[in-house]
Design an enzyme around this catalytic site. Structure first.
Site, short mmCIF file in Angstrom:
data_model
loop_
_atom_site.label_atom_id
_atom_site.label_comp_id
_atom_site.label_asym_id
_atom_site.label_seq_id
_atom_site.Cartn_x
_atom_site.Cartn_y
_atom_site.Cartn_z
N CYS A 50 3.42 6.00 -1.90
CA CYS A 50 2.47 5.99 -3.00
C CYS A 50 2.04 7.41 -3.38
O CYS A 50 1.55 7.64 -4.49
CB CYS A 50 1.25 5.15 -2.66
SG CYS A 50 0.39 5.69 -1.16
N ASN A 51 2.22 8.36 -2.48
CA ASN A 51 1.77 9.73 -2.74
C ASN A 51 2.89 10.73 -2.96
O ASN A 51 2.62 11.88 -3.33
CB ASN A 51 0.90 10.22 -1.58
CG ASN A 51 -0.47 9.60 -1.60
OD1 ASN A 51 -1.00 9.28 -2.66
ND2 ASN A 51 -1.04 9.38 -0.43
N ALA A 197 1.33 -7.35 2.65
CA ALA A 197 1.35 -7.56 4.10
C ALA A 197 2.01 -6.39 4.82
O ALA A 197 2.50 -6.53 5.94
CB ALA A 197 2.10 -8.86 4.43
N THR A 200 -0.05 -0.49 5.23
CA THR A 200 -1.31 -0.03 4.64
C THR A 200 -2.35 -1.15 4.67
O THR A 200 -3.52 -0.92 5.01
CB THR A 200 -1.07 0.44 3.20
OG1 THR A 200 -0.16 1.54 3.20
CG2 THR A 200 -2.38 0.91 2.56
#
Length: 430
Positions: A50-51, A197, A200
């Site tokens: 995500c980053n 699930a 994170t």
């Protein structure tokens, strides 16, 4: 230097850009093979979180100068833009290129959490290991990257053991829970909904559970996976089709799925707020691409945060972790030097093989010649003497030429190197 990194991360691009270059796990092998082929790479791996989205690759040996490296990076950028249907100019504004020592230090730092939004967060190491696994499965991992990743894993383990960088629970998920504590006075009556699930979501559930949240629900595309996670926390498992009922009953909603499109829209939350009689909802979207439409933040009584909104919470942890990070950088420097020495050793091994092969050819040729003479009943003593003389002449040829050239050019340094290489002690009076 054969290893380079072309990347986009949370420091160079907002979430709107990062979500557009994210790779789906189920298509990673296909993407790796296409990139390797179309960009002309020897080896390649992709870290997609995500980053960050980082392409770690090795160019052919012939492409080592800066112009060739930049041209290769441009080719990768073109492929990436075409693969995701983006503007090339848009990518140039948000991307970076690391090569050589900088690339090695960067990937090692990434695995240790030094380049993460939350300094020292442990999740990234698992994501780097995933990147290694995907490349191995796709067949795009070779000698250089394999060694780099293996040494990086060893380094990350040492950093976790020898420094305090991972002592406290610090992650994007933990930052989200820390933010929730500022909104809710107590957690005992709070109902939490986790969408997804993965790791994170598991971390977020673990942190909330420790804060006293006992009423939890887990929704996932695959109910079986949701059930496995739910069992850990005494929660209930649901499919995504139940979201309309689930969101209306939740005080906290934390979502992190791999869906390519938002799964919670403004209309859905408008209905939920009405059902809740405007009791507030705390929502955190940790997914890239986003799970929750940005317009949801416009609704009253809804507090929506994305991964970028975690920055203020994350900054509070930086001071605590900086000292450990400095220790980690010292360890990285040692491992980077170790990897560079390994790279240099490869050229030495190659040179030794070529040197041995050359003299093996001479040996085989002269031995064959001598054996033929022996078969013709020549004197063994004569044959052996001739063999020794010919071998000496051929072995002496290259060194003699080098000595003569160094002497003619008055290159004393070269003469000293040759003397040292052959254990010679030249008479300084000659």
């Amino acid at each position: 230097m054969p290893v380079s990194i072309f990347g986009i991360n949370h420091k160079t691009a907002p979430v709107e850009v990062r979500e557009k270059v994210a790779f789906s796990p189920d298509k990673m092998s296909e993407s790796l093979c296409a990139l390797k082929s179309e960009a002309g790479l020897d080896e390649v791996a992709i870290i997609s979180t995500c980053n960050r989205m980082e392409i770690i690759y090795r160019c052919p040996h012939s492409q080592k100068d800066s112009q060739a490296l930049e041209a290769k990076a441009a080719r990768i950028s073109d492929w990436l833009a075409q693969h995701h249907g983006l503007s090339i100019d848009n990518l140039k504004d948000f991307s970076y290129l690391h090569s050589g020592d900088r690339a090695i230090e960067h990937i090692m730092g990434v695995a240790c959490g030094l380049d993460s939004m939350v300094l020292g967060e442990p999740q990234i190491l698992g994501q780097v290991k995933d990147a290694y696994g995907y490349a191995n499965h796709a067949g795009t991992m070779g000698l250089y990257l394999n060694r780099l990743f293996q040494q990086t894993f060893s380094l990350a383990k040492q950093v976790r053991t020898d420094t305090q960088i991972g002592e406290s629970a610090v992650s994007v998920a933990y930052a989200a829970v820390t933010l929730a504590k500022r909104i809710f006075a107590e957690f005992a009556p709070i109902k939490a909904l986790f969408i997804g699930a993965g790791e994170t979501i598991e971390l977020a559930a673990r942190h909330l559970s420790r804060q006293g949240v006992t009423q939890m629900k887990v929704a996932n595309r695959t109910v079986e996976r949701a059930q496995k996670l739910a069992d850990e926390f005494g929660a209930t498992a649901h499919g995504l089709t139940s979201l309309p009922e689930l969101v209306a009953d939740a005080d906290i909603i934390i979502s992190s799925t791999a869906s390519p499109v938002p799964i919670i829209g403004k209309g859905l939350m408008e209905k939920a707020i009405k059902q809740r009689k405007h009791r507030p909802v705390f929502m955190v979207d940790l997914a890239v691409p986003r799970d929750i439409e940005p317009e949801v933040a416009d609704l009253r009584d809804i507090y929506l945060y994305t991964v970028d909104d975690m920055q203020d919470v994350i900054k509070e942890n930086l001071k605590v972790r900086e000292e450990a990070a400095n220790e980690a950088r010292d360890i990285i420097a040692v491992h980077c030097h170790k990897y560079l020495n390994w790279l240099k050793s490869l050229s030495t091994v190659s040179l030794m093989k070529e040197f041995r092969a050359q003299y093996d050819d001479i040996k085989a040729s002269e031995l064959s010649r001598s054996l033929a003479k022996l078969e013709n009943s020549d004197s063994p003593e004569k044959v052996m003497t001739e063999l020794a003389n010919r071998l000496m002449q051929k072995f002496m040829h290259s060194p003699s030429r080098l000595i003569r050239q160094a002497g003619e050019s008055h290159n004393q340094e070269a003469l000293e190197i040759i003397a040292d290489a052959f254990s010679l002690k030249p008479n300084s009076d000659d």
